[in-house]
Every structure is written in C-alpha cells, then in structure tokens.
Enzyme design. Structure first.
Site, PDB file in Angstrom:
ATOM      1  N   PRO A 158       0.558  -1.111  -0.119  1.00 30.02           N
ATOM      2  CA  PRO A 158      -0.155   0.119   0.140  1.00 30.02           C
ATOM      3  C   PRO A 158       1.182   1.283  -0.102  1.00 30.02           C
ATOM      4  O   PRO A 158       1.840   1.313   0.680  1.00 30.02           O
ATOM      5  CB  PRO A 158      -0.654   0.016   1.365  1.00 30.02           C
ATOM      6  CG  PRO A 158       0.122  -1.198   2.319  1.00 30.02           C
ATOM      7  CD  PRO A 158       0.741  -2.340   1.120  1.00 30.02           C
ATOM      8  N   ASN A 159       0.759   2.379  -0.484  1.00 34.32           N
ATOM      9  CA  ASN A 159       0.595   3.394  -1.079  1.00 34.32           C
ATOM     10  C   ASN A 159       2.677   3.465  -1.806  1.00 34.32           C
ATOM     11  O   ASN A 159       2.789   5.190  -1.959  1.00 34.32           O
ATOM     12  CB  ASN A 159       1.134   4.117   0.462  1.00 34.32           C
ATOM     13  CG  ASN A 159      -0.257   4.691   1.055  1.00 34.32           C
ATOM     14  OD1 ASN A 159      -1.526   4.600   0.432  1.00 34.32           O
ATOM     15  ND2 ASN A 159      -0.491   3.771   2.618  1.00 34.32           N
ATOM     16  N   ARG A 193       5.116  12.413  -3.064  1.00 32.72           N
ATOM     17  CA  ARG A 193       5.041  13.021  -1.212  1.00 32.72           C
ATOM     18  C   ARG A 193       6.318  12.299  -0.589  1.00 32.72           C
ATOM     19  O   ARG A 193       6.408  10.772  -0.803  1.00 32.72           O
ATOM     20  CB  ARG A 193       3.708  12.378  -1.343  1.00 32.72           C
ATOM     21  CG  ARG A 193       2.330  13.618  -1.350  1.00 32.72           C
ATOM     22  CD  ARG A 193       1.789  12.971  -0.992  1.00 32.72           C
ATOM     23  NE  ARG A 193       1.684  13.429   0.355  1.00 32.72           N
ATOM     24  CZ  ARG A 193       1.077  13.398   1.633  1.00 32.72           C
ATOM     25  NH1 ARG A 193       0.246  12.247   1.764  1.00 32.72           N
ATOM     26  NH2 ARG A 193       1.666  13.841   3.227  1.00 32.72           N
ATOM     27  N   TYR A 218      11.204   8.521   1.175  1.00 28.75           N
ATOM     28  CA  TYR A 218      11.478   7.593  -0.074  1.00 28.75           C
ATOM     29  C   TYR A 218      12.541   8.287  -1.548  1.00 28.75           C
ATOM     30  O   TYR A 218      12.251   7.264  -1.994  1.00 28.75           O
ATOM     31  CB  TYR A 218      10.116   7.518  -0.257  1.00 28.75           C
ATOM     32  CG  TYR A 218       9.143   7.099   0.588  1.00 28.75           C
ATOM     33  CD1 TYR A 218       9.561   5.770   1.458  1.00 28.75           C
ATOM     34  CD2 TYR A 218       8.118   7.627   1.218  1.00 28.75           C
ATOM     35  CE1 TYR A 218       9.300   5.676   2.392  1.00 28.75           C
ATOM     36  CE2 TYR A 218       7.481   6.522   2.775  1.00 28.75           C
ATOM     37  CZ  TYR A 218       7.986   5.929   2.959  1.00 28.75           C
ATOM     38  OH  TYR A 218       7.387   5.129   4.185  1.00 28.75           O
ATOM     39  N   ASN A 220       8.287  -5.509  -0.888  1.00 30.65           N
ATOM     40  CA  ASN A 220       8.185  -4.333  -0.359  1.00 30.65           C
ATOM     41  C   ASN A 220       6.906  -4.465   0.017  1.00 30.65           C
ATOM     42  O   ASN A 220       6.020  -3.835  -0.443  1.00 30.65           O
ATOM     43  CB  ASN A 220       8.836  -2.718  -0.749  1.00 30.65           C
ATOM     44  CG  ASN A 220       8.978  -1.949   0.588  1.00 30.65           C
ATOM     45  OD1 ASN A 220       7.639  -2.364   1.336  1.00 30.65           O
ATOM     46  ND2 ASN A 220       8.860  -1.130  -0.234  1.00 30.65           N
ATOM     47  N   ALA A 257       3.350  -0.749   4.709  1.00 29.16           N
ATOM     48  CA  ALA A 257       2.841  -1.111   6.075  1.00 29.16           C
ATOM     49  C   ALA A 257       2.943  -2.654   6.700  1.00 29.16           C
ATOM     50  O   ALA A 257       2.118  -3.145   7.966  1.00 29.16           O
ATOM     51  CB  ALA A 257       1.635  -0.029   6.254  1.00 29.16           C
ATOM     52  N   GLU A 317      12.940  -9.724   1.117  1.00 29.80           N
ATOM     53  CA  GLU A 317      11.967  -8.511   1.816  1.00 29.80           C
ATOM     54  C   GLU A 317      13.270  -6.916   1.089  1.00 29.80           C
ATOM     55  O   GLU A 317      14.087  -6.590   1.890  1.00 29.80           O
ATOM     56  CB  GLU A 317      11.926  -8.257   3.411  1.00 29.80           C
ATOM     57  CG  GLU A 317      10.475  -7.755   4.311  1.00 29.80           C
ATOM     58  CD  GLU A 317      10.684  -7.760   5.118  1.00 29.80           C
ATOM     59  OE1 GLU A 317      10.671  -8.886   5.980  1.00 29.80           O
ATOM     60  OE2 GLU A 317      10.306  -6.761   5.614  1.00 29.80           O
ATOM     61  N   HIS A 353      12.763  -2.914   2.432  1.00 28.61           N
ATOM     62  CA  HIS A 353      12.471  -1.525   2.374  1.00 28.61           C
ATOM     63  C   HIS A 353      13.298  -0.233   2.521  1.00 28.61           C
ATOM     64  O   HIS A 353      13.977  -0.444   1.756  1.00 28.61           O
ATOM     65  CB  HIS A 353      12.807  -1.558   3.816  1.00 28.61           C
ATOM     66  CG  HIS A 353      11.712  -2.195   4.828  1.00 28.61           C
ATOM     67  ND1 HIS A 353       9.757  -2.074   4.192  1.00 28.61           N
ATOM     68  CD2 HIS A 353      11.281  -3.237   4.832  1.00 28.61           C
ATOM     69  CE1 HIS A 353       9.118  -3.548   4.524  1.00 28.61           C
ATOM     70  NE2 HIS A 353      10.106  -4.301   5.850  1.00 28.61           N
ATOM     71  N   ARG A 403      13.582   4.527  12.622  1.00 29.01           N
ATOM     72  CA  ARG A 403      12.487   5.451  12.409  1.00 29.01           C
ATOM     73  C   ARG A 403      11.227   4.997  13.426  1.00 29.01           C
ATOM     74  O   ARG A 403      11.796   4.604  14.327  1.00 29.01           O
ATOM     75  CB  ARG A 403      10.881   5.012  10.875  1.00 29.01           C
ATOM     76  CG  ARG A 403      11.938   5.285   9.494  1.00 29.01           C
ATOM     77  CD  ARG A 403      11.382   5.354   8.583  1.00 29.01           C
ATOM     78  NE  ARG A 403      10.162   5.842   8.799  1.00 29.01           N
ATOM     79  CZ  ARG A 403       8.611   5.786   7.586  1.00 29.01           C
ATOM     80  NH1 ARG A 403       8.803   5.009   6.184  1.00 29.01           N
ATOM     81  NH2 ARG A 403       8.077   6.639   7.590  1.00 29.01           N
TER      82      ARG A 403
HETATM   83  O1  CA2 Z   1      10.703   1.338   3.528  1.00 28.36           O
HETATM   84  C1  CA2 Z   1       9.204   1.178   2.643  1.00 28.36           C
HETATM   85  O2  CA2 Z   1       9.631   0.417   1.833  1.00 28.36           O
HETATM   86  C2  CA2 Z   1       8.332   0.913   3.783  1.00 28.36           C
HETATM   87  O3  CA2 Z   1       8.184  -0.478   3.538  1.00 28.36           O
HETATM   88  C3  CA2 Z   1       7.200   2.027   2.626  1.00 28.36           C
HETATM   89  C4  CA2 Z   1       5.614   2.093   4.266  1.00 28.36           C
HETATM   90  C5  CA2 Z   1       6.263   1.912   5.045  1.00 28.36           C
HETATM   91  O4  CA2 Z   1       4.517   1.289   5.847  1.00 28.36           O
HETATM   92  C6  CA2 Z   1       6.962   0.783   6.267  1.00 28.36           C
HETATM   93  O5  CA2 Z   1       7.158   1.231   6.734  1.00 28.36           O
HETATM   94  C7  CA2 Z   1       8.311   1.271   5.033  1.00 28.36           C
HETATM   95  C8  CA2 Z   1       5.038   3.039   2.995  1.00 28.36           C
HETATM   96  C9  CA2 Z   1       4.618   3.210   1.766  1.00 28.36           C
HETATM   97  C10 CA2 Z   1       4.112   4.179   1.839  1.00 28.36           C
HETATM   98  O6  CA2 Z   1       5.255   5.006   0.265  1.00 28.36           O
HETATM   99  C11 CA2 Z   1       4.693   5.940  -0.086  1.00 28.36           C
HETATM  100  C12 CA2 Z   1       5.444   6.610  -0.674  1.00 28.36           C
HETATM  101  C13 CA2 Z   1       5.320   8.028  -1.073  1.00 28.36           C
HETATM  102  C14 CA2 Z   1       5.036   9.211  -0.557  1.00 28.36           C
HETATM  103  C15 CA2 Z   1       4.019   8.147   0.635  1.00 28.36           C
HETATM  104  C16 CA2 Z   1       4.193   7.322   0.818  1.00 28.36           C
END
Ligand code: CA2
Length: 147
Positions: free
Chosen positions: A11-12, A19, A24, A75, A78, A99, A101, A108
């Site tokens: 997700p996301n 963003r 990221y 990946n 969340a 896996e 990230h 974090r």
């Molecule tokens: O660091 C990572 O790749 C995560 O898997 C990313 C997840 C986060 O919940 C994990 O703890 C770590 C979140 C992905 C959200 O991606 C976004 C990218 C750009 C803008 C907003 C969200």
C-alpha cells in the site's frame, strides 16, 4: 522457459516520488519498475512487477507465485508490520523470498521495527533507497541460478 521473479509492492507505494521525497526519494514506482526490468534482463531473469493497496490482492499474487515464480521480492509497505496473513501466504511459497524497504525502518518509529515478513524472508534490505530493489534482484539471481 525460466520462471519470472515476482516483485510485489504494498500500500501507498504507488505514491512514490510524489510525496515525502526526504524519506522515499524522488523516483516513481514506474522508474523502479523500469530499472528492475533492465537489470533483470542483464541478469538473465524476468521480472513481474506489481503494486496493490489491498492485502487480499497481494495474498492472491503470492498464491499465484506458487508454481509460477522462481522467487519473490516484496516490499509489503505497512502490511510488513501488521499482516500475519501475508506471512502465512509467503510460508506457502517454496522459493526464496527477499524483503525490501526503501527507508531504514530501524531508524524510524518503533512500530516499524517489527516485521512479520522477516520471519519468512531469506534476506532483508532496508535504507538503501530504491536501489534496494536492484540489490535484491542481484541476490535473487544468485539464489535462483541466474547470471
Ligand atoms: O520503507 C519502506 O519501503 C516501507 O515499506 C514503506 C511503507 C512503510 O509503511 C514501511 O514502514 C516502510 C510506506 C510506503 C508509503 O510510500 C509512500 C511513498 C511516497 C509518499 C507517501 C507514501
């Protein structure tokens, strides 16, 4: 015909590059997909790259990977920190699981320090930005007998 490596994104991650670039980076998920496709070709692998915001869809893709994929790079976003269901699905897959990230989850919030998926993964890459996907693909080539 060699089996593809599934590269699954949770997700996301479709918002990548739009963003929070400080967390990221500036690359979009389409950029990451293109880079993975290029490297997979060099490594003699085929990459099947997907993203979903829905836990059940990710689980269906992991089930599809049984028999279809040589390995899974995931990946889980969340869902990493919450999903026993994704862990159970990965436990039903026989090949290697890596896996990834993008951010260093250990730097974090504490709720990001635990991963259900790590109980199954052969390896975990965190904090290498989107380059982590490429590192995982290189490792997958070693594990699955690619170049
Ligand atoms: O660091 C990572 O790749 C995560 O898997 C990313 C997840 C986060 O919940 C994990 O703890 C770590 C979140 C992905 C959200 O991606 C976004 C990218 C750009 C803008 C907003 C969200």
């Amino acid at each position: 015909m060699p089996k593809p490596v599934y590269i699954l994104n949770g997700p996301n991650l479709n918002l990548l590059g739009q963003r929070q670039p400080e967390v990221y980076g500036r690359e979009t998920l389409a950029d990451v997909e293109a880079a993975c496709g290029r490297l997979a070709g060099e490594l003699g692998l085929e990459a099947r790259f997907r993203q979903s915001n829905h836990e059940g869809v990710l689980i269906d893709w992991i089930h599809e990977a049984r028999g279809e994929a040589s390995g899974i790079v995931i990946n889980p976003g969340a869902f990493t920190h919450t999903s026993v269901a994704i862990l159970d699905a990965l436990n039903a897959f026989d090949g290697p699981v890596l896996e990834v990230h993008i951010s260093n989850v250990h730097k974090r919030e504490s709720f990001r320090h635990h991963s259900y998926v790590s109980l199954r993964a052969e390896g975990v890459i965190a904090g290498f930005g989107t380059e982590g996907y490429l590192l995982a693909l290189r490792r997958m080539a070693t594990l699955t007998g690619g170049k």
